[in-house]
Enzyme design. Structure first.
Site, mmCIF file in Angstrom:
data_model
loop_
_atom_site.group_PDB
_atom_site.id
_atom_site.type_symbol
_atom_site.label_atom_id
_atom_site.label_comp_id
_atom_site.label_asym_id
_atom_site.label_seq_id
_atom_site.Cartn_x
_atom_site.Cartn_y
_atom_site.Cartn_z
ATOM 1 N N THR A 58 0.870 -1.187 0.000
ATOM 2 C CA THR A 58 0.000 0.000 0.000
ATOM 3 C C THR A 58 0.904 1.233 0.000
ATOM 4 O OG1 THR A 58 -1.767 -1.081 1.197
ATOM 5 C CG2 THR A 58 -1.602 1.301 1.500
ATOM 6 N N ARG A 77 -14.948 -5.959 -0.296
ATOM 7 C CA ARG A 77 -14.315 -5.598 0.990
ATOM 8 C C ARG A 77 -13.618 -4.251 0.853
ATOM 9 N NH1 ARG A 77 -8.730 -4.389 2.574
ATOM 10 N NH2 ARG A 77 -8.521 -4.895 4.771
ATOM 11 N N GLY A 133 -11.033 -1.661 2.900
ATOM 12 C CA GLY A 133 -10.106 -1.587 4.036
ATOM 13 C C GLY A 133 -10.076 -0.201 4.652
ATOM 14 N N THR A 189 -0.665 1.901 6.911
ATOM 15 C CA THR A 189 -0.564 0.672 6.114
ATOM 16 C C THR A 189 -0.571 -0.513 7.069
ATOM 17 O OG1 THR A 189 0.865 -0.721 4.772
ATOM 18 C CG2 THR A 189 1.970 1.022 6.022
ATOM 19 N N GLY A 190 -1.265 -1.561 6.678
ATOM 20 C CA GLY A 190 -1.308 -2.730 7.545
ATOM 21 C C GLY A 190 -2.633 -3.437 7.420
ATOM 22 N N GLY A 201 -6.004 -3.727 7.538
ATOM 23 C CA GLY A 201 -6.994 -2.653 7.564
ATOM 24 C C GLY A 201 -8.078 -2.750 8.615
HETATM 25 N N1 ASP Z 1 -4.306 -1.264 4.832
HETATM 26 C C1 ASP Z 1 -4.529 -1.937 3.578
HETATM 27 C C2 ASP Z 1 -5.868 -2.615 3.613
HETATM 28 O O1 ASP Z 1 -6.212 -3.190 4.631
HETATM 29 C C3 ASP Z 1 -3.482 -2.925 3.234
HETATM 30 C C4 ASP Z 1 -2.050 -2.512 3.515
HETATM 31 O O2 ASP Z 1 -1.782 -1.430 3.969
HETATM 32 O O3 ASP Z 1 -1.138 -3.300 3.254
HETATM 33 O O4 ASP Z 1 -6.547 -2.631 2.636
#
Ligand code: ASP
Length: 330
Positions: free
Chosen positions: A197, A225, A227, A248-249, A251
């Site tokens: 991301t 879905r 996020g 980022t992470g 979600g």
């Molecule tokens: N936060 C993003 C999501 O959950 C994914 C990511 O940041 O890697 O869609």
């Protein structure tokens, strides 16, 4: 007497200089996703390619900030470079959902006006961040999804592409692996399968903050879905009173903890520093819950924070003071 006067003049000049210096600071911070990135599994060529792309995005944003451009323009310029690169999970190179398709999310927020825009689940707009910005600037809404968002983006004259434009072989292979379910860590919580991301936050010479985030989401996500990335307050937030944040992470954890807004709120209402608020959220709260990820943030003084609770986060920053860093690992 004369000497005292001289001293006074010198002091005044010093104060004036300091003020000019304080007004004249800018900062840009970017991320290209977080995850369990290990040095051993990354070839030196791939590492160099990531670092080069992050630097290119920082330079593009800095060119705008340096010449008095807005933090809004800077974050969009930086993000577009990362969206166009297949290395990152945003725009070209986005991950595949369970049906084997790319559904893209993006959002942006202006810290001066508190205006925001977002798109979710779009499939055919080349640069989702530009669509989010159009929603903010040219519609009365904050978030548009799916076909409605796409039609709005076409009407606004944004570049459309065939959904096949987003295809990337590495992402497809990850998706196939996900379907086989034979990885060590199965399912959408496998952080290695959604890494990339992208996000950017900036402070411009006028003291205005902006934040933006763009993503393909998580490999194998259910279709439909959404996020945290397109959700204002969760994945993206900016307020000139406090800071600008892009996350980022995993979600779902960022949504439940309203992470980006919580960091700003901790600063505004509890008097915490950016570092304290950011670390508390990412290194304590999220970590305790098992919420993988990280954030980038900049406050109105140009302080930068980039905490993450995974083994790596593609990240970098550049400041008017000349300080700069691009990094991947801990
Ligand atoms: N936060 C993003 C999501 O959950 C994914 C990511 O940041 O890697 O869609």
């Amino acid at each position: 007497m004369k000497n005292i006067f001289r001293l006074f003049v010198v002091l005044m000049l010093l104060v004036l200089n300091l003020q000019l210096f304080a007004q004249g600071s800018y900062a840009l911070v970017i991320h290209g996703g977080s995850g369990n990135i290990s040095r051993e599994r990354m070839s030196p060529e791939r590492e160099a390619a990531y670092l080069a792309k992050l630097s290119e995005a920082l330079e593009a944003g800095e060119a705008i900030l340096k010449t008095g451009g807005s933090s809004m323009d800077a974050v969009v310029a930086a993000i577009m470079i990362l969206e166009d690169s297949p290395l990152f999970n945003a725009g070209k190179g986005a991950v595949f959902n369970f049906e084997g398709r790319n559904e893209l999310d993006a959002s942006i927020m202006d810290g001066k006006t508190l205006q925001a825009g977002a798109v979710a689940g779009i499939t055919n707009i080349k640069n989702p961040i530009t669509a989010a910005r159009k929603v903010m600037e040219n519609s009365p809404h904050v978030m548009l999804t799916g076909r409605g968002a796409e039609q709005f983006a076409f009407e606004e004259g944004l570049e459309a592409v065939d959904p096949s434009y987003f295809f990337d072989q590495t992402r497809w292979d990850q998706y196939r692996e996900f379907l086989r379910g034979n990885t060590q860590l199965r399912g959408i919580t496998n952080p290695d399968m959604k890494m990339g991301t992208v996000g950017a936050v900036a402070l411009d010479l006028n003291g205005n903050l902006a934040a933006a985030t763009s993503t393909g989401g998580m490999t194998g996500k259910r279709f439909g879905r959404i996020g945290d990335s397109p959700i204002i307050g969760a994945g993206t937030y900016a307020n000139n009173e406090a800071c600008a944040v892009s996350a980022t992470g995993h979600g779902e954890y960022f949504i439940r903890n309203v992470v980006a807004y919580d960091i700003a709120a901790q600063m505004m209402y509890a008097g915490k520093s950016l570092e304290e608020a950011a670390n508390e959220n990412v290194l304590q709260k999220l970590k305790e819950q098992g919420g993988n990820g990280g954030i980038i943030a900049v406050d109105r003084h140009g302080n930068v924070a980039m905490p993450f609770n995974t083994t790596g986060m593609f990240r970098g920053y550049i400041k008017s003071t000349g300080e700069t860093e691009v990094n991947i690992f801990e």
